[in-house]
Design an enzyme around this catalytic site. Sequence first.
Site, PDB file in Angstrom:
ATOM      1  N   ILE A   1      74.194 -42.798 -43.045  1.00 62.91           N
ATOM      2  CA  ILE A   1      73.098 -42.446 -42.085  1.00 62.91           C
ATOM      3  C   ILE A   1      72.953 -43.161 -40.961  1.00 62.91           C
ATOM      4  O   ILE A   1      72.251 -42.824 -39.760  1.00 62.91           O
ATOM      5  CB  ILE A   1      71.712 -42.366 -43.259  1.00 62.91           C
ATOM      6  CG1 ILE A   1      70.398 -41.743 -42.649  1.00 62.91           C
ATOM      7  CG2 ILE A   1      71.482 -44.045 -43.164  1.00 62.91           C
ATOM      8  CD1 ILE A   1      68.809 -41.589 -43.324  1.00 62.91           C
ATOM      9  N   LYS A   2      73.117 -44.172 -40.799  1.00 60.75           N
ATOM     10  CA  LYS A   2      73.508 -44.640 -39.206  1.00 60.75           C
ATOM     11  C   LYS A   2      73.791 -44.181 -38.374  1.00 60.75           C
ATOM     12  O   LYS A   2      73.427 -44.780 -37.170  1.00 60.75           O
ATOM     13  CB  LYS A   2      74.206 -46.698 -39.626  1.00 60.75           C
ATOM     14  CG  LYS A   2      72.822 -47.121 -40.496  1.00 60.75           C
ATOM     15  CD  LYS A   2      71.710 -47.529 -40.402  1.00 60.75           C
ATOM     16  CE  LYS A   2      71.163 -48.217 -41.112  1.00 60.75           C
ATOM     17  NZ  LYS A   2      70.117 -49.138 -40.680  1.00 60.75           N
TER      18      LYS A   2
END
Length: 454
Positions: free
Chosen positions: A42-43
Site C-alpha cells: 500500500i505504501k
Amino acid sequence: MWYENILETIGNTPLVKLNKVTQQLKGTILAKIETTNPGNSIKDRMAVQMIEDAENAGLLKPGGTIIEGTSGNTGMGLAIAAVVKGYRCIFTTTDKQSKEKIDALRAFGAEVIVCPTNVEPEDPRSYYAVSSRLEKEIPNSWKADQYDNPSNAKAHYEQTGPEIWKQTDGKITHLVAGVGTGGTISGVAKYLRERNPAIKVWGIDTYGSVFKKYKETGVFDKNEIYPYITEGIGEDFLPANVDFNLIDLFEKVSDKDAALMTRELARREGIFAGNSAGAAVMGLLQLGHSLQDDDLVVVIFHDHGSRYMGKMYNEDWLRERGFLKDEKLTAKRLLKRRGEQAIVTADVNQSVSEIFNLMKTLNISQIPVTKRGMVVGKVTDSDIWNALLENPSLKSARVESISTKPFPFVDLNSSIDKISALINKETQAVLVEDEFGKLNIITQYDIISAISES
C-alpha cells in the site's frame, strides 16, 4: 490500452471476501489486497504522492537524492518512483526488518543503512536520527518523512478511501488497519467518515508500542515501549499522521498471534500477505464479538508475503521463538527418541594413529576435534585414509594437522528438514547442545533411523 510507466498501475486494488479464518464472526469480512501494487504494498500510493507534492513545492529538484527512514515498504515505493523519475535513494532501516525487504530495496539501486532497533528515536544511532543527519549533510536532498508528512494521509484520502467506498457501494460499517505511520488509517478514515460518520475505525497495535495506551489515557508512557517482532505496525513515538480523533479504538496483538495468523491467511485463504495483515485479522477476531450480521468490514492487507520468507513463513524461525508447537521432528525430539549417547571427541594433541584406532574400535566414521574443551574442527575416517596414503609418516602427527572445519551447530528447535539440508558429502553430522549444555552429535544415520521409525 497500455500505461506510460509502472507508476500508473498503482491503485485500484481488489476487495476479497475472507471465508475461513473469520468464519466465526458475524457480518461480511473483506480484505483490501494492496499486494497488487507494483511494489507489492500500500505504501506505493503515498510514496508517489509525497514525491509529487515535494516536486510541486520545489523541495525535490531534478537529480536530487531521496532520503527516508523506512521499514522497507515505503522505501520500495520511493525507490520505484525514483527509478522512473531519475532520483537517487538512500534509506535507513532497523535491524529487525526482514532481509528480503532490505534486498528488495537494493535491487532497485537504493543504498540501505541498517541501524539498531532497540534505541530511543532521538538517539543519534536510530534510523530516524541517521536519516535526518543525512538530509543535512547531502546537497540537493529531500527527506520524505512519512511519519509527519501530510502527503501520506492525503494519498489515502484521495485514493484508497474513495476506492473502498465505491467497491462496497457505501455499505462499509467497519475499517480495520494496522497503525504504523498512521497515514493509511487516518486518510481512509477521514474520507469514509465524511460520507458516513457512523463507520467504526479500529486500529491494530502491537505489544511494545505506545498507541493503545495513549488513545485510552492521553498519556505517552515510555514503560509501554519494548522491542517487538511484528513489522509494519506500532511505534515508540507519536507520528503526526496518526489522527487519534478518527480512530475509535486500538487493539493490541501479540507477535506470536500475528505471525501465526499471517501463515493461516496463506494456508486457509490462499492469500500470501505480510505480517501486518496477520495482525489486523487477529485484532479483528479479538474484537469481533460486537459485529452484527449486516456489518461489512474492510481489513487492509498492507503488503506481500514474499517480504517475510525468512521469518513468518519459515518454520525454523517460528520454532526458535516458540511460536510453533513441537509437531515436526526437531533436534530436541530426535535426541530424546535416540536416548542417551555419549559423544566421542579427539583432542588436538592426540596422534592420528591413536584417533584412527579409536574410530575402528568404536565403529564410528567421524569425530569432533576439541581444544581445551572447545570444538575447533573434525576428522573423518576418509581424512585419515587420504592423509596416510599421501604421507604414511603422519601416523605420529597430531590429529590437528589433518582436521578440517568443525561440524555445524544447530539449535535444539531446528527441524529435521534444516538438519538434513546441512548434511552432505563434506559434512556428515551436526552438533547440538542440550538443555544442560552437554554436547551431542546427530549423524545422517540418526536422521534416517528417526524417519523410518516415524
